[in-house]
Scaffold this motif. Sequence first.
Motif, PDB file in Angstrom:
ATOM      1  N   LEU A  49       0.835  -1.202   0.000  1.00 16.36           N
ATOM      2  CA  LEU A  49       0.000   0.000   0.000  1.00 16.36           C
ATOM      3  C   LEU A  49       0.870   1.251   0.000  1.00 16.36           C
ATOM      4  N   SER A  50       1.941   1.212   0.791  1.00 12.57           N
ATOM      5  CA  SER A  50       2.818   2.380   0.911  1.00 12.57           C
ATOM      6  C   SER A  50       3.508   2.740  -0.406  1.00 12.57           C
ATOM      7  N   ASP A  51       3.588   1.787  -1.334  1.00 15.38           N
ATOM      8  CA  ASP A  51       4.187   2.060  -2.641  1.00 15.38           C
ATOM      9  C   ASP A  51       3.166   2.522  -3.673  1.00 15.38           C
ATOM     10  N   CYS A  52       1.887   2.401  -3.328  1.00 14.04           N
ATOM     11  CA  CYS A  52       0.824   2.686  -4.305  1.00 14.04           C
ATOM     12  C   CYS A  52       0.105   4.010  -4.071  1.00 14.04           C
ATOM     13  N   ILE A  53       0.219   4.543  -2.873  1.00 13.66           N
ATOM     14  CA  ILE A  53      -0.471   5.793  -2.540  1.00 13.66           C
ATOM     15  C   ILE A  53       0.521   6.777  -1.930  1.00 13.66           C
ATOM     16  N   LYS A  54       0.523   7.977  -2.434  1.00 15.56           N
ATOM     17  CA  LYS A  54       1.393   9.019  -1.887  1.00 15.56           C
ATOM     18  C   LYS A  54       0.733   9.650  -0.669  1.00 15.56           C
ATOM     19  N   HIS A  55       0.663   8.877   0.401  1.00 15.01           N
ATOM     20  CA  HIS A  55       0.045   9.364   1.630  1.00 15.01           C
ATOM     21  C   HIS A  55       0.656   8.606   2.792  1.00 15.01           C
ATOM     22  N   ASN A  56       0.877   9.266   3.894  1.00 13.91           N
ATOM     23  CA  ASN A  56       1.512   8.650   5.049  1.00 13.91           C
ATOM     24  C   ASN A  56       0.467   8.191   6.073  1.00 13.91           C
ATOM     25  N   PHE A  57       0.375   6.883   6.261  1.00 18.98           N
ATOM     26  CA  PHE A  57      -0.476   6.325   7.308  1.00 18.98           C
ATOM     27  C   PHE A  57       0.454   5.868   8.426  1.00 18.98           C
ATOM     28  N   LYS A  58       0.683   6.732   9.395  1.00 16.23           N
ATOM     29  CA  LYS A  58       1.773   6.536  10.349  1.00 16.23           C
ATOM     30  C   LYS A  58       1.623   5.303  11.229  1.00 16.23           C
ATOM     31  N   HIS A  59       0.389   4.819  11.417  1.00 14.05           N
ATOM     32  CA  HIS A  59       0.208   3.649  12.282  1.00 14.05           C
ATOM     33  C   HIS A  59      -0.003   2.353  11.504  1.00 14.05           C
ATOM     34  N   PHE A  60      -0.083   2.439  10.180  1.00  4.39           N
ATOM     35  CA  PHE A  60      -0.364   1.243   9.380  1.00  4.39           C
ATOM     36  C   PHE A  60       0.902   0.402   9.209  1.00  4.39           C
ATOM     37  N   ASP A  61       0.721  -0.893   9.250  1.00  2.00           N
ATOM     38  CA  ASP A  61       1.826  -1.826   9.050  1.00  2.00           C
ATOM     39  C   ASP A  61       2.310  -1.749   7.599  1.00  2.00           C
ATOM     40  N   ASP A  62       3.615  -1.699   7.415  1.00  2.00           N
ATOM     41  CA  ASP A  62       4.192  -1.613   6.067  1.00  2.00           C
ATOM     42  C   ASP A  62       3.963  -2.879   5.245  1.00  2.00           C
ATOM     43  N   LYS A  63       3.539  -3.947   5.899  1.00  2.00           N
ATOM     44  CA  LYS A  63       3.348  -5.214   5.184  1.00  2.00           C
ATOM     45  C   LYS A  63       1.986  -5.301   4.477  1.00  2.00           C
ATOM     46  N   VAL A  64       1.125  -4.308   4.639  1.00  2.00           N
ATOM     47  CA  VAL A  64      -0.200  -4.334   4.004  1.00  2.00           C
ATOM     48  C   VAL A  64      -0.053  -4.268   2.483  1.00  2.00           C
ATOM     49  N   THR A  65      -0.653  -5.247   1.797  1.00  2.00           N
ATOM     50  CA  THR A  65      -0.579  -5.301   0.332  1.00  2.00           C
ATOM     51  C   THR A  65      -1.959  -5.107  -0.294  1.00  2.00           C
ATOM     52  N   ILE A  66      -1.972  -4.994  -1.608  1.00  2.00           N
ATOM     53  CA  ILE A  66      -3.232  -4.901  -2.350  1.00  2.00           C
ATOM     54  C   ILE A  66      -4.091  -6.135  -2.101  1.00  2.00           C
ATOM     55  N   HIS A  67      -3.474  -7.304  -2.081  1.00  2.00           N
ATOM     56  CA  HIS A  67      -4.203  -8.547  -1.807  1.00  2.00           C
ATOM     57  C   HIS A  67      -4.895  -8.491  -0.444  1.00  2.00           C
ATOM     58  N   HIS A  68      -4.205  -8.014   0.558  1.00  2.00           N
ATOM     59  CA  HIS A  68      -4.806  -7.917   1.893  1.00  2.00           C
ATOM     60  C   HIS A  68      -6.033  -7.003   1.880  1.00  2.00           C
ATOM     61  N   LEU A  69      -5.927  -5.882   1.195  1.00  2.00           N
ATOM     62  CA  LEU A  69      -7.052  -4.946   1.133  1.00  2.00           C
ATOM     63  C   LEU A  69      -8.236  -5.558   0.399  1.00  2.00           C
ATOM     64  N   LEU A  70      -7.978  -6.247  -0.700  1.00  2.00           N
ATOM     65  CA  LEU A  70      -9.048  -6.864  -1.488  1.00  2.00           C
ATOM     66  C   LEU A  70      -9.805  -7.921  -0.696  1.00  2.00           C
ATOM     67  N   THR A  71      -9.106  -8.613   0.191  1.00  2.00           N
ATOM     68  CA  THR A  71      -9.699  -9.749   0.901  1.00  2.00           C
ATOM     69  C   THR A  71     -10.091  -9.432   2.343  1.00  2.00           C
ATOM     70  N   HIS A  72     -10.041  -8.156   2.727  1.00  2.00           N
ATOM     71  CA  HIS A  72     -10.407  -7.737   4.090  1.00  2.00           C
ATOM     72  C   HIS A  72      -9.549  -8.425   5.144  1.00  2.00           C
ATOM     73  N   THR A  73      -8.276  -8.618   4.835  1.00  2.00           N
ATOM     74  CA  THR A  73      -7.364  -9.248   5.793  1.00  2.00           C
ATOM     75  C   THR A  73      -6.193  -8.337   6.149  1.00  2.00           C
ATOM     76  N   ALA A  74      -6.308  -7.039   5.839  1.00  2.00           N
ATOM     77  CA  ALA A  74      -5.197  -6.104   6.066  1.00  2.00           C
ATOM     78  C   ALA A  74      -5.014  -5.757   7.540  1.00  2.00           C
ATOM     79  N   GLY A  75      -6.093  -5.868   8.325  1.00  3.27           N
ATOM     80  CA  GLY A  75      -6.005  -5.541   9.743  1.00  3.27           C
ATOM     81  C   GLY A  75      -6.039  -4.061  10.053  1.00  3.27           C
ATOM     82  N   ILE A  76      -6.264  -3.223   9.017  1.00  3.70           N
ATOM     83  CA  ILE A  76      -6.290  -1.772   9.243  1.00  3.70           C
ATOM     84  C   ILE A  76      -7.598  -1.366   9.937  1.00  3.70           C
TER      85      ILE A  76
END
Length: 344
Positions: free
Chosen positions: A82-109
């Motif tokens: 996610l951090s490579d795809c959006i020019k925005h800083n989510f200071k508490h989000f885990d850097d391991k969040v991927t597009i796959h995680h977001l699509l499948t509701h498994t990102a934990g955000i």
Amino acid sequence: MNINLQEIVKSIQKRIDFSGAVFVKSKEELLLKQNFGYANRSEQIENSSSTRFGIASGCKLFTAIAICQLVERGEISFDSKLSDCIKHNFKHFDDKVTIHHLLTHTAGIPDYFDEEFMDDFEELWIQTPMYRMRTLKDFLPLFQDLPMKLKVGERFHYNNAGYILLGLVVEQASQCNFDEYIQKNIFDKAGMTNAGFFELDALPANTAQGYIDFDDGTWKTNIYSLPAKGGSDGGAFVAVHDLEKLWDALMSYSLLSEKSTKLLLTPHAQENQEDYYGYGVWIKKRNDAVLKYHIMGYDPGVSFHAAYYPDVSINVVVCSNKSNGAFDIVKGIEEQLIKTKTLE
């Protein structure tokens, strides 16, 4: 079977005072087309099969298709961070969040409306005026500074904010507004002539008002209960036959390649013994086989459910401009299809 379906739907409609449109079609024939209630109660304009209805979270499938298209073009990958795809800083989000995680509701955000402990969508707009919510970026202040809810990949957690972020990924990768991208690359390609993302305070002709009913018989529209304009997590408008066209286009590989379509329809996350989630779509299994792919959405003044039964190529679409009712109608239709052994 058509007569029995009509009688069943009419019976349910009378019991729950359903308002909306019902559409059932197999590959060979139209099995059912019924409309009930008013698109505009004040003007006594009746709902019809061409009436546009809000579908709330049913839109997540559009977002998932858009992401898959961009993956096919090499703009992003499912493993992209996610951090490579959006020019925005989510200071508490885990850097391991991927597009796959977001699509499948498994990102934990965190989510801006967490359905695991929130049930009144209108509460969101006490502090944040809903009439200002017209772009995807408008949603960011609702969740961008919150801590992670779960560890990345820990479990399925239905998450609207994740699909807001996917919409921003679509905008960043395509250099196009999300609604314009969906219109050009999905609605137009599939022939969904009545579909679109419309502003609640500027609805086009032949669009149903959403209604919230109260126990004393009074009602109000949902114009002050929802964001002024829907986005990548929900809020588009469609007519019932638009969803048939969507599934036709998807299953004929007109929107995605066969490989990407199968990936989108793969059970990636599990909610319970029978219910799974692919990319933007629910998958229900029975006896270890796929019974249906389905999408649904519920908001104040909106209830929507659409199912595609792959073994028999049957589409069931139910759109309502009330807060509930679509699930009951689809359940009744499905039970009849199983009873008559249409669905084996």
